[in-house]
Design an enzyme around this catalytic site. Structure first.
Site, PDB file in Angstrom:
ATOM      1  N   ASN A   1      -3.413  -6.087  18.506  1.00 41.44           N
ATOM      2  CA  ASN A   1      -2.060  -6.631  18.599  1.00 41.44           C
ATOM      3  C   ASN A   1      -1.078  -5.782  17.797  1.00 41.44           C
ATOM      4  OD1 ASN A   1       0.202  -8.361  18.633  1.00 41.44           O
ATOM      5  ND2 ASN A   1      -0.495  -9.385  16.754  1.00 41.44           N
TER       6      ASN A   1
ATOM      7  N   ASN B   1      38.884  39.146   6.050  1.00 47.13           N
ATOM      8  CA  ASN B   1      37.668  39.640   5.416  1.00 47.13           C
ATOM      9  C   ASN B   1      37.637  39.156   3.975  1.00 47.13           C
ATOM     10  OD1 ASN B   1      35.213  41.275   5.633  1.00 47.13           O
ATOM     11  ND2 ASN B   1      36.170  42.331   3.905  1.00 47.13           N
TER      12      ASN B   1
ATOM     13  N   GLN C   1      13.996 -14.340   3.760  1.00 47.84           N
ATOM     14  CA  GLN C   1      12.727 -15.082   3.733  1.00 47.84           C
ATOM     15  C   GLN C   1      12.183 -14.981   2.313  1.00 47.84           C
ATOM     16  OE1 GLN C   1       9.357 -13.246   5.530  1.00 47.84           O
ATOM     17  NE2 GLN C   1       8.221 -15.158   5.792  1.00 47.84           N
TER      18      GLN C   1
ATOM     19  N   ARG D   1       0.802  -1.225   0.000  1.00 47.64           N
ATOM     20  CA  ARG D   1       0.000   0.000   0.000  1.00 47.64           C
ATOM     21  C   ARG D   1       0.835   1.276   0.000  1.00 47.64           C
ATOM     22  NH1 ARG D   1      -3.795  -1.328   4.816  1.00 47.64           N
ATOM     23  NH2 ARG D   1      -2.293  -2.997   5.126  1.00 47.64           N
TER      24      ARG D   1
HETATM   25  C1  UD1 Z   1       0.524  -8.321  11.659  1.00 45.59           C
HETATM   26  C2  UD1 Z   1      -0.112  -9.232  12.718  1.00 45.59           C
HETATM   27  C3  UD1 Z   1      -1.341  -8.541  13.294  1.00 45.59           C
HETATM   28  C4  UD1 Z   1      -0.941  -7.205  13.870  1.00 45.59           C
HETATM   29  C5  UD1 Z   1      -0.202  -6.355  12.831  1.00 45.59           C
HETATM   30  C6  UD1 Z   1       0.383  -5.152  13.488  1.00 45.59           C
HETATM   31  C7  UD1 Z   1       0.287 -11.518  11.981  1.00 45.59           C
HETATM   32  C8  UD1 Z   1      -0.291 -12.718  11.359  1.00 45.59           C
HETATM   33  N1  UD1 Z   1      -0.512 -10.454  12.089  1.00 45.59           N
HETATM   34  O1  UD1 Z   1      -0.427  -8.190  10.629  1.00 45.59           O
HETATM   35  O2  UD1 Z   1      -1.922  -9.333  14.294  1.00 45.59           O
HETATM   36  O3  UD1 Z   1      -2.071  -6.531  14.345  1.00 45.59           O
HETATM   37  O4  UD1 Z   1       0.882  -7.101  12.253  1.00 45.59           O
HETATM   38  O5  UD1 Z   1       0.903  -4.294  12.516  1.00 45.59           O
HETATM   39  O6  UD1 Z   1       1.427 -11.545  12.389  1.00 45.59           O
HETATM   40  N2  UD1 Z   1       6.599  -9.663   7.418  1.00 45.59           N
HETATM   41  C9  UD1 Z   1       7.635 -10.520   7.105  1.00 45.59           C
HETATM   42  N3  UD1 Z   1       7.378 -11.656   6.414  1.00 45.59           N
HETATM   43  C10 UD1 Z   1       6.131 -12.002   6.033  1.00 45.59           C
HETATM   44  C11 UD1 Z   1       5.074 -11.126   6.361  1.00 45.59           C
HETATM   45  C12 UD1 Z   1       5.336  -9.978   7.067  1.00 45.59           C
HETATM   46  O7  UD1 Z   1       8.796 -10.255   7.426  1.00 45.59           O
HETATM   47  O8  UD1 Z   1       5.992 -13.055   5.410  1.00 45.59           O
HETATM   48  C13 UD1 Z   1       6.891  -8.439   8.154  1.00 45.59           C
HETATM   49  C14 UD1 Z   1       6.595  -7.186   7.365  1.00 45.59           C
HETATM   50  O9  UD1 Z   1       7.733  -6.724   6.690  1.00 45.59           O
HETATM   51  C15 UD1 Z   1       6.148  -6.190   8.440  1.00 45.59           C
HETATM   52  C16 UD1 Z   1       5.577  -7.094   9.524  1.00 45.59           C
HETATM   53  O10 UD1 Z   1       6.067  -8.393   9.281  1.00 45.59           O
HETATM   54  O11 UD1 Z   1       7.195  -5.465   9.000  1.00 45.59           O
HETATM   55  C17 UD1 Z   1       4.057  -7.099   9.545  1.00 45.59           C
HETATM   56  O12 UD1 Z   1       3.602  -7.512   8.303  1.00 45.59           O
HETATM   57  P1  UD1 Z   1       2.187  -7.076   7.769  1.00 45.59           P
HETATM   58  O13 UD1 Z   1       1.924  -7.752   6.480  1.00 45.59           O
HETATM   59  O14 UD1 Z   1       2.048  -5.609   7.817  1.00 45.59           O
HETATM   60  O15 UD1 Z   1       1.272  -7.781   8.885  1.00 45.59           O
HETATM   61  P2  UD1 Z   1      -0.189  -7.431   9.208  1.00 45.59           P
HETATM   62  O16 UD1 Z   1      -1.086  -8.094   8.238  1.00 45.59           O
HETATM   63  O17 UD1 Z   1      -0.341  -5.983   9.401  1.00 45.59           O
END
Ligand code: UD1
Ligand code: CA
Length: 482
Positions: free
Chosen positions: A180, A389, A83, A21
């Site tokens: 969370n 100066n 990853q 986004r």
């Molecule tokens: C996650 C949490 C959610 C929480 C929210 C807070 C889970 C399943 N959900 O959701 O409960 O309220 O964060 O912001 O954990 N990332 C990785 N690898 C991945 C996916 C994500 O490293 O495969 C990292 C992203 O770079 C980011 C963070 O994890 O920094 C959160 O990822 P994002 O996709 O924003 O998670 P949310 O769906 O927001």
């Protein structure tokens, strides 16, 4: 050593996601919030828990993130873990687990998109985790709009049972206002056992780290939670709108602290951007339109602005003013006057009582006490003594375009240059020497000498009148010819 009671601490930052986004070529965590990337801010906060190591999970644009970490070394050793593909936050932690074989202690795991998370909050979580001997500890916070955050599910006694993701939540669960932020402590290796149990049977087909909390509950492991009073501190950035909100909030906090704690007058708080790491002394006034980020320290009784930008490592002494200027990685002493419209670049140093005025650019230039360069100059790779100066329009020609070599100019104590002089470096103006206006100086000027490079001035009496007569006659001739 008993699990959870160990003093060892490591931090894992999850930074593999794309941040769709943001609609950006740059990975989300490399977007800047007041002069520092989101990841950089998380690394600084992580340093405050004094971990022995920080593990960063990278994936999307991994090379860019790795390069950024290399370019901005942290106080703690940092390693990156790839990853690929990104199958969820639980899967992200699985990539680090093999590196934790010999680790017994507290593993802090945090998402890396929460730039406002303070080191103090993180440290309080870690201290409480160690004190309570919980297997899992987590931060929570109450919000009005729970957006897509995971919801905290509690039993009738108020104990945390688990976290349910927005997409998987029932209507009743979606009504929960406690969310969370995804910032946890795990007792390692006890909690490691949870990773093997994670399944991707959910709406997003991802391995959720949040399921570790449910696992702990099912296994009757102690779960500790602490609530962050202001949700905005732990808000994740998902769009440029949220990025802008984070910047505003960070600015508000910084400006409020400066005003209330440091005794700084910020004339227009909403129109002044100052990063929280900037230090400013009492009775300094910051005028509207300033943008000050980086490792900046400004003394007491200064006037900064309006419309002044400072970034990088900048030091300003006491009783100095900097008006409508750009200062990057430079030092300004006490009782100095800079601006309007000065540009101090890369490692310039002004000692006390120096004046650098309108349209003066400095690069790697040291100016000693009581020297003035008040108008229209470029002084690059130069050292100026005290009491000099520098006339309007003095230029150091420091760069040879053919050889690409940059050379130094030395101007000794008490020397002066006339307007529009060019000092072709390498060159030295010795003590109290004088360069006449318009000179092009290609060799050193001895102590106390005058250097001029000027064609002799000629004056022709009555020239203007003669010229006019000639022109009038020519016009008459031309008219006759019609
Ligand atoms: C996650 C949490 C959610 C929480 C929210 C807070 C889970 C399943 N959900 O959701 O409960 O309220 O964060 O912001 O954990 N990332 C990785 N690898 C991945 C996916 C994500 O490293 O495969 C990292 C992203 O770079 C980011 C963070 O994890 O920094 C959160 O990822 P994002 O996709 O924003 O998670 P949310 O769906 O927001
Ligand atoms: Ca998120």
């Amino acid at each position: 050593m008993k699990d959870g009671s160990g003093e060892r601490t490591r931090v894992v930052l999850l930074a593999a996601g794309q941040g769709k986004r943001m609609k950006s070529g740059l990975p989300k965590v490399l977007h800047e919030v007041l002069g520092k990337t989101i990841l950089g801010r998380l690394l600084t906060a992580a340093d405050e828990v004094r971990p022995e190591h920080i593990h960063v999970v990278v994936g999307h644009e991994a090379e860019q993130v790795e390069q950024h970490i290399k370019d901005n070394p942290s106080a703690t050793p940092v390693s990156t873990h790839l990853q690929s593909p990104q199958l969820g936050t639980g899967h992200a932690l699985m990539q680090v687990a093999p590196s934790l074989k010999d680790f017994v202690g507290t593993l802090v795991v945090s998402v890396a998109d929460t730039p406002l998370l303070s080191g103090a909050t993180l440290k309080a979580l870690v201290d409480e985790h160690k004190r309570s001997k919980a297997v899992v500890s987590l931060l929570t916070t109450d919000v009005d709009d729970a957006k897509n955050y995971g919801r905290i599910v509690r039993d009738e006694k108020g104990n945390v049972m688990g976290i349910v993701e927005h997409k998987d939540a029932s209507e009743a669960q979606r009504a929960i206002k406690e969310i969370n932020p995804a910032i946890y402590c795990f007792s390692w290796p006890t909690a490691e056992a949870a990773l093997a149990t994670l399944k991707n049977e959910n709406q997003q087909k991802e391995y959720y780290l949040t399921d570790v909390i449910g696992w702990a509950h099912d296994h009757k492991h102690a779960i500790a939670s602490s609530k962050v009073p202001d949700w905005r501190e732990v808000a994740g950035i998902n769009s440029r709108i949220e990025l802008a909100e984070a910047m505003r909030l960070m600015r508000d906090i910084a400006v409020t602290n400066l005003a209330l704690e440091s005794g700084v007058t910020i004339v227009d708080p909403a129109g002044t951007w100052i990063a929280p790491e900037v230090k400013i002394g009492k009775d300094t006034v910051v005028l509207p339109g300033c943008y000050i980020t980086g490792d900046v320290t400004i003394g007491e009784n200064c006037t900064i602005g309006p419309n002044t930008v400072m970034k990088g490592r900048v030091v300003v002494g006491d009783n100095s003013s900097v008006s409508q200027s750009l200062v990057v990685n430079s030092e300004i002493g006490n009782h100095c006057k800079v601006g309007p419209f000065s540009h101090l670049r890369e490692h310039s140093v002004l000692r006390d009582k120096v004046k650098v005025g309108n349209f003066v650019e400095l690069k790697k230039t040291i100016i000693n006490e009581r020297t003035n360069a008040s108008h229209l100059s470029y002084l690059g790779d130069s050292t100026l003594g005290s009491g000099c100066n520098i006339g309007a329009g003095t230029i150091t020609a420091n760069y040879d375009h053919i050889t690409k070599v940059k050379s130094r100019t030395t101007i000794c104590d008490g020397a002066s240059t006339g307007s529009n002089s060019v000092l072709v470096a390498p060159v030295t103006l010795e003590e109290n020497s004088v360069v006449g206006a318009g000179a092009v100086i290609t060799k050193d000027v001895p102590k106390g000498a005058l250097a001029v490079t000027r064609a002799e001035l000629k004056q022709v009496d009555g020239w203007a009148e003669k010229r006019k007569k000639k022109a009038d006659a020519a016009k008459l001739e031309a008219a006759k010819g019609i």
